[in-house]
Design a protein around this motif. Structure first.
Motif, PDB file in Angstrom:
ATOM      1  N   PHE A 121      34.155  35.591  45.537  1.00 44.96           N
ATOM      2  CA  PHE A 121      33.938  33.708  44.274  1.00 44.96           C
ATOM      3  C   PHE A 121      34.719  32.781  44.799  1.00 44.96           C
ATOM      4  O   PHE A 121      36.304  33.628  45.914  1.00 44.96           O
ATOM      5  CB  PHE A 121      33.825  33.635  43.222  1.00 44.96           C
ATOM      6  CG  PHE A 121      35.361  34.179  42.367  1.00 44.96           C
ATOM      7  CD1 PHE A 121      36.270  33.542  42.489  1.00 44.96           C
ATOM      8  CD2 PHE A 121      35.846  35.709  42.187  1.00 44.96           C
ATOM      9  CE1 PHE A 121      37.865  33.686  41.848  1.00 44.96           C
ATOM     10  CE2 PHE A 121      37.221  35.624  41.085  1.00 44.96           C
ATOM     11  CZ  PHE A 121      37.751  34.170  41.577  1.00 44.96           C
ATOM     12  N   ILE A 152      36.698  29.148  44.412  1.00 43.41           N
ATOM     13  CA  ILE A 152      37.133  27.837  43.726  1.00 43.41           C
ATOM     14  C   ILE A 152      37.787  27.107  44.540  1.00 43.41           C
ATOM     15  O   ILE A 152      39.060  27.906  44.339  1.00 43.41           O
ATOM     16  CB  ILE A 152      37.742  28.322  42.053  1.00 43.41           C
ATOM     17  CG1 ILE A 152      36.775  29.267  41.475  1.00 43.41           C
ATOM     18  CG2 ILE A 152      37.993  26.851  41.349  1.00 43.41           C
ATOM     19  CD1 ILE A 152      36.996  29.573  40.246  1.00 43.41           C
ATOM     20  N   THR A 200      31.535  29.395  38.613  1.00 42.87           N
ATOM     21  CA  THR A 200      31.619  29.320  39.294  1.00 42.87           C
ATOM     22  C   THR A 200      31.077  31.024  39.110  1.00 42.87           C
ATOM     23  O   THR A 200      31.345  31.401  38.273  1.00 42.87           O
ATOM     24  CB  THR A 200      32.562  29.873  40.352  1.00 42.87           C
ATOM     25  OG1 THR A 200      30.727  30.002  41.280  1.00 42.87           O
ATOM     26  CG2 THR A 200      33.947  30.606  40.299  1.00 42.87           C
TER      27      THR A 200
END
Length: 152
Positions: free
Chosen positions: A34, A36, A26
């Motif tokens: 971010f 995940i 990503t």
């Protein structure tokens, strides 16, 4: 974020399993964040990469029992590196000559200057006359016979 605390966007985030295979990828958003999701339990290595910064690596352990804390990754500005590849082009590089020295001494070890014009250079330039060949040797000039700067 960088070492000054500024948030970094477009940092490429890669999550690798213990064998090094990529599990997820990503990138950070404009706020340096971010997410995940959907990762199974186990050990992983998280890598953060961005141009002009050193790659940051963190080992993390994903567990069902304990949630992951927010990760704070501080990226350092990469030092400037340059790579110089030195290679010997075939044909044009003369490393030794027996014509000038009558020995097999490498040119770099001679106590005097020797200039070698390899045969491949003469062939590539399609040299057919001595005047054309001496253009490859520094400090050698052709003069026109019969002409002089001095008067009689």
């Amino acid at each position: 974020m960088d070492s000054s605390g500024a948030l970094l966007a477009e940092v490429q985030i890669t999550l690798r399993n213990p064998s090094g295979a990529i599990t997820a990828k990503t990138a950070t958003d404009s706020n340096g964040q971010f997410v995940i999701s959907g990762i199974g339990p186990g050990p992983y290595t998280l890598e953060a990469e961005r141009k002009k910064f050193e790659t940051a690596r963190r080992d993390i352990l994903v567990s069902v029992a304990t949630p992951l804390p927010d990760l704070e990754i501080i990226m350092k500005v990469a030092g400037r590196t340059e790579t110089v590849n030195v290679f010997q082009p075939e044909g044009y590089a003369a490393m030794a000559t027996t014509v000038a020295t009558k020995t097999d001494t490498p040119l770099l070890q001679l106590p005097f200057s020797v200039q070698v014009v390899p045969n491949e250079v003469l062939q590539d330039q399609q040299v057919t006359r001595l005047e054309q060949a001496i253009r490859n040797v520094s400090n050698v000039y052709q003069t026109n016979p019969g002409f002089s700067n001095f008067g009689d």
